[in-house]
Design an enzyme around this catalytic site. Structure first.
Site, short mmCIF file in Angstrom:
data_model
loop_
_atom_site.label_atom_id
_atom_site.label_comp_id
_atom_site.label_asym_id
_atom_site.label_seq_id
_atom_site.Cartn_x
_atom_site.Cartn_y
_atom_site.Cartn_z
N LYS A 1 -64.70 39.08 53.21
CA LYS A 1 -63.64 39.78 51.51
C LYS A 1 -63.18 40.57 53.02
O LYS A 1 -63.73 41.39 53.37
CB LYS A 1 -63.90 40.66 50.80
CG LYS A 1 -63.63 40.54 49.30
CD LYS A 1 -63.01 41.20 48.70
CE LYS A 1 -62.19 41.37 46.92
NZ LYS A 1 -63.15 42.19 46.29
O1 G3P Z 1 -61.98 43.16 43.62
C1 G3P Z 1 -60.98 43.88 42.60
C2 G3P Z 1 -61.41 44.72 41.96
O2 G3P Z 1 -62.81 45.18 41.60
C3 G3P Z 1 -61.23 46.40 41.53
O3 G3P Z 1 -60.23 46.43 40.29
O4 G3P Z 1 -60.76 48.04 38.40
O5 G3P Z 1 -61.07 49.17 40.94
O6 G3P Z 1 -58.35 48.27 39.86
P1 G3P Z 1 -60.55 48.22 39.68
#
Ligand code: G3P
Length: 217
Positions: free
Chosen positions: A83
């Protein structure tokens, strides 16, 4: 549509993998921190729990160091997907890694223009963050629709991996648009199975079956 579990919690991944409905796992530095585990060790354990891609994120911001970190991460397992952030150095690294045959997930995508560049860089996956887009008053699902249109216009192979998923509607809307994959927290994925009318229906069937005084086994 591919379903990826967005977590570094081994128990959650084991539970979801047992359903046979999970196609991979995504992690990021925040999820690794939340797990409290050693990054390399937990990633190795996760890679053994699924045959699908396991996204492991570099930390460096410059291309040269990203490449060094990626080479460490690629040694963990065959199904590691590197990533990288959607920056100039991230896309340089994406191009170099995919040219070498590595899987790359370009993350922290917030515009269709960025997604277009990720496809040109040969990304395996691009991760548009719909939840954070919505949180800031933008239309996360419109971003997915725009990317889908652009990728189809040019027959790009990069897979749209909808990320920052907050609820089932994100998943359903992504499926209607034709996103290739979603990655979501285990609780959101498990919530998809549940419906009050299913639970009530089972309750009714069992109550009526009990009256037959029969058993199948
Ligand atoms: O894979 C990306 C994800 O983990 C981000 O999620 O909820 O932190 O926006 P969030």
């Amino acid at each position: 549509m591919k379903f990826f579990a967005d977590t570094a919690e081994i128990a959650d991944i084991q539970r979801l993998a047992a359903t046979g409905l999970i196609d991979g796992v995504t992690t990021n530095p925040s999820l690794i921190n939340k797990s409290g585990r050693d990054f390399i060790e937990v990633t190795k354990e996760i890679c053994a729990l699924t045959d699908g891609p396991v996204s492991a994120e570099v930390i460096a911001l410059d291309h040269a160091t990203m490449m060094k970190e990626a080479n460490v991460l690629r040694k963990i397992a065959e199904n590691v997907c590197i990533k990288v952030p959607l920056t100039i150095d991230g896309l340089k690294t994406c191009k170099a890694l995919t040219d070498e045959g590595a899987m790359v997930n370009v993350t922290l995508c917030f515009s269709a223009a960025q997604a277009l560049l990720a496809a040109k860089a040969g990304a395996t996956f691009v991760s548009p963050f719909v939840g954070r887009h919505d949180d800031n008053g933008f239309d996360g699902m419109q971003l997915i629709a725009d990317i889908r249109l652009i990728y189809d216009n040019y027959d790009y192979n990069t897979q749209i991996l909808v990320a920052s998923v907050r609820h089932a509607i994100h998943i359903l809307e992504a499926a209607k648009i034709g996103a290739d994959a979603i990655t979501a927290p285990p609780a959101v994925i498990e919530g998809l199975f549940r419906h009050i009318l299913t639970e009530k229906g089972i309750e009714g069937f069992l109550a009526d079956w009990a009256k037959t005084d029969q058993s199948i086994l």
